[in-house]
Design an enzyme around this catalytic site. Structure first.
Site, mmCIF file in Angstrom:
data_model
loop_
_atom_site.group_PDB
_atom_site.id
_atom_site.type_symbol
_atom_site.label_atom_id
_atom_site.label_comp_id
_atom_site.label_asym_id
_atom_site.label_seq_id
_atom_site.Cartn_x
_atom_site.Cartn_y
_atom_site.Cartn_z
ATOM 1 N N GLU B 49 0.707 -0.976 0.055
ATOM 2 C CA GLU B 49 0.189 0.020 -0.115
ATOM 3 C C GLU B 49 0.938 1.291 0.024
ATOM 4 O OE1 GLU B 49 -4.222 -1.368 2.085
ATOM 5 O OE2 GLU B 49 -3.117 -0.014 2.868
ATOM 6 N N ASP B 60 -5.340 10.070 9.599
ATOM 7 C CA ASP B 60 -4.008 9.614 9.927
ATOM 8 C C ASP B 60 -3.490 9.920 11.443
ATOM 9 O OD1 ASP B 60 -3.207 7.820 7.756
ATOM 10 O OD2 ASP B 60 -3.448 9.362 6.593
ATOM 11 N N TYR B 175 -10.784 -3.871 3.603
ATOM 12 C CA TYR B 175 -10.025 -3.400 4.577
ATOM 13 C C TYR B 175 -10.754 -3.004 5.941
ATOM 14 C CZ TYR B 175 -5.953 -0.232 6.257
ATOM 15 O OH TYR B 175 -4.952 0.254 7.232
#
Lengths: 401, 263
Positions: B49, B60, B175
């Site tokens: 990734e 994040d 995911y």
């Protein structure tokens, strides 16, 4: 394109191509819960009664509509009326929204409140309602803003809030918003995120607008009591755009009323150092919605500049993007120097020290009022008071306090 | 057959979970990215990734945020990330590459141009963090028509009804975000991950990858037992800050080897 306030947004929060929900998957369900709660309580008579009671007794509404006669005479044109949001408890329009969202948080059983803040007005307004409701409160603020708005930082701490300084990115409002989102995603179970402007993912732009339309609804009544008719023009500053939409919204279908939103031109639009996405940006996606943004050719968000921390934001509420495209609202920009001049003028001519944010709206009013007849009327949203900006103004003018 | 399906089919015959390291493209500089990618493969990466740096990475944690800042400071753009993938493909035609990033750079490039450019660079999947299925129809349709798998996140907060809707649109793998939080968070609960993965399996035959908060070989091993792939990001990216650049490739390879042995 015809715009009526009734056809936007759609069920997913789209104002034409703008708005929507652009967040990571973890936040989708919490946003859905928020939407359901909001849509339920905004029609609930007990909720609305409690909100009205708080706006009256705690915020001090209705705020006056003040005829700035001396300033109008000096400018020699239209009669200028100031909607005195600066007289609200905590000194700005921001509290209209935080009271509403805190009442919603209480009903949703959330014990912890978080917020982002730029100038600190929204942070103070959030810390204030959190104190009153006995909720834990964390406010995120960019390191740059912490420096230039030290007094508001201390006010928040006095009110029992924890102020967390954000050191990432450009260290201003946009980064504070990123950090608040990260906090929310980590503590969704017990935390309510009070966004301070009409941006963010659906339902925030609608919810914040609805809580701020009290400004326009009062204005509509007050101006008719004073002049017997609707105003010819409305002017408000636009950062994210909450005070502006609050004033504009109840007038959108009165097509004779000309409406101006004033962005921050900073050092000047031509320099690139500004915070005027509607006047000089392009469309894109940031902070959960599609809107006009300050972004470069690679899609990275550009650092903005304005003398006013509250306008120093690279995006703008999606409804403003829609109102721009539809032509219903004209968006213009005022630079730092013009805003500063208006700050001084209002202080000296009317005994009212305006916030630097509101000074942008006042500066545009100074330009346009002289071009109108004396029997015309302009309402300017005086969204906040200028005490918080005294240090900034003094520093700029080389004065040490 | 595309690289992602081939990869998971092969792993199924080997009865092993995939190891998916994440690095941010251009961190600490674009010159190091392709050598780093080859090194990851050599050390046991099954899929890579590749993070596309963005100025405002809302989902994040601090480690990936700083990686983004370093990559942007080194001049990395989406155009350049695609060039890096193209360069990687000169020597590697097997390892699937999935781009992970935020929507605005793609919006500015244009959906059509991005899909075409990504196909030319031989990108295999695209995960756009802030593009939920409700807003993603236009981009995802284009990606599919360019033979690129749209990859989606599922979260602990995703309801059964949403899992079904997302799975219906997904390709490559799903995911699963192992915790409520940002990338690199602590306190991953293996049991609750196992439960949710089992729930997702009721609705989809796609491989299920698990990421966010997997820091060491031991946790990776536990997660690999209950899923089809383990994604490790912050634990690798943090090395860029703690290891001298001259030793970065070897150190990262060692960590990946260790993770791989845990699977």
């Amino acid at each position: 394109m015809s715009v009526t306030k009734l056809n936007v947004p759609d069920a997913q929060g789209h104002f034409g191509p703008y708005g929507g929900i652009f967040v990571a998957e973890t936040l989708m369900q919490p946003l859905e819960e928020l939407r359901q709660a909001y849509e339920h309580y905004i029609k609930d008579s007990d909720f609305l009664a409690e909100l009205d009671d708080d706006l009256f007794h705690f915020v001090g509404r209705p705020s006056p509509l003040y005829h700035a006669k001396r300033w109008s005479d000096v400018l020699g044109g239209a009669q200028i009326y100031l909607k005195r949001e600066d007289l609200n408890h905590t000194g700005a329009h921001k509290i209209n929204n935080t009271v509403g969202q805190a009442l919603l948080a209480k009903r949703m059983g959330k014990k912890r409140i978080i917020a982002e803040t730029g100038a600190g007005q929204h942070g103070v307004a959030t810390a204030t309602v959190a104190a009153r409701f006995g909720m834990e409160c964390v406010v995120y603020m960019g390191a740059e803003d912490v420096k230039r708005q030290a007094i508001n930082v201390y006010r928040m701490r006095l009110l029992g809030a924890e102020v967390r300084t954000v050191e990432s990115g450009s260290k201003t409002l946009k980064d504070a918003l990123n950090e608040a989102m990260r906090d929310w995603v980590t503590h969704i179970d017990n935390t309510f995120y009070i966004i301070g402007t009409v941006a963010g993912p659906h339902p925030y732009p609608v919810m914040v607008r609805d809580f701020q339309t009290i400004i326009g609804r009062e204005t509509r009544k007050q101006i008719q009591e004073k002049t017997g008719q609707l105003p010819d023009m409305l002017i408000a500053c636009v950062g994210g755009g909450s005070n502006a939409i609050g004033l504009f919204y109840p007038f959108l279908e009165d097509h004779a009323v000309r409406i101006y939103g004033v962005e921050a031109a900073g050092d000047g639009l031509e320099t690139g150092h500004h915070a005027a996405p509607l006047c000089a940006g392009k469309t894109g996606v940031l902070h959960g919605n599609r809107t006009y943004l300050m972004s470069d050719d690679n899609g990275q968000i550009i650092e903005t500049h304005s003398i006013s921390a509250g306008l120093d934001y690279p995006g703008v509420g999606p409804e403003h993007a829609w109102l721009k495209d539809s032509g219903r609202v004209q968006y213009v920009a005022i630079n730092d120097q013009e805003a500063l001049a208006a700050f001084h003028n209002l202080s000296r001519l009317e005994g009212i020290m305006p916030a630097l944010e509101s000074s942008h709206a006042l500066a545009y009013c100074q330009k346009i009022a002289p071009t109108l007849d004396k029997n015309k009327s302009i309402v300017v949203n005086l969204s906040g008071r200028g005490d918080k900006d005294v240090h900034t103004v003094a520093t700029l003018e080389g004065i040490k306090i | 057959m595309n690289r992602l399906n081939k990869c998971f089919n092969l792993l199924r015959t080997q009865k092993r979970a995939a190891l998916i390291p994440f690095i941010t493209a251009g961190d600490p500089n674009p010159e190091l990215t392709v050598p780093l990618m080859h090194k990851l493969v050599e050390a046991g990466a099954d899929i890579i990734e590749l993070g596309v740096p963005f100025s405002d990475p809302m989902a994040d944690g601090p480690v990936i945020q700083r990686a983004s800042e370093r990559a942007l400071a080194a001049g990395t753009s989406l155009h350049q990330v695609l060039k890096l993938v193209k360069n990687f493909r000169v020597d590697n035609q097997i390892t699937p590459i999935v781009l992970m990033g935020y929507l605005n750079p793609i919006e500015i490039m244009g959906y059509e141009a991005f899909s075409q450019n990504a196909q030319n660079a031989e990108v295999d999947g695209v995960l756009t963090v802030d593009l939920p299925i409700e807003e993603g129809t236009a981009l995802n349709t284009l990606l599919r028509s360019h033979e690129i798998a749209p990859i989606f996140l599922l979260a602990p907060t995703t309801t059964a009804e949403r899992i079904q809707r997302i799975a219906a649109q997904a390709d490559g793998y799903l995911y699963y975000v192992s915790l409520k939080g940002v990338t690199g968070s602590a306190d991953l609960d293996v049991n609750s991950v196992a439960e949710k993965v089992a729930e997702i399996r009721q609705y989809s035959n796609l491989p299920i990858a698990v990421g966010f908060g997997i820091k060491d070989a031991e946790t990776a091993g536990k997660i690999a037992k209950v899923s089809d792939a383990v994604i490790v990001g912050s634990a690798l990216v943090t090395l860029v800050e703690t290891v001298p650049q001259s030793e970065l490739l070897e150190t990262m390879a060692n960590v990946v080897r260790e993770l791989r042995q845990g699977l």
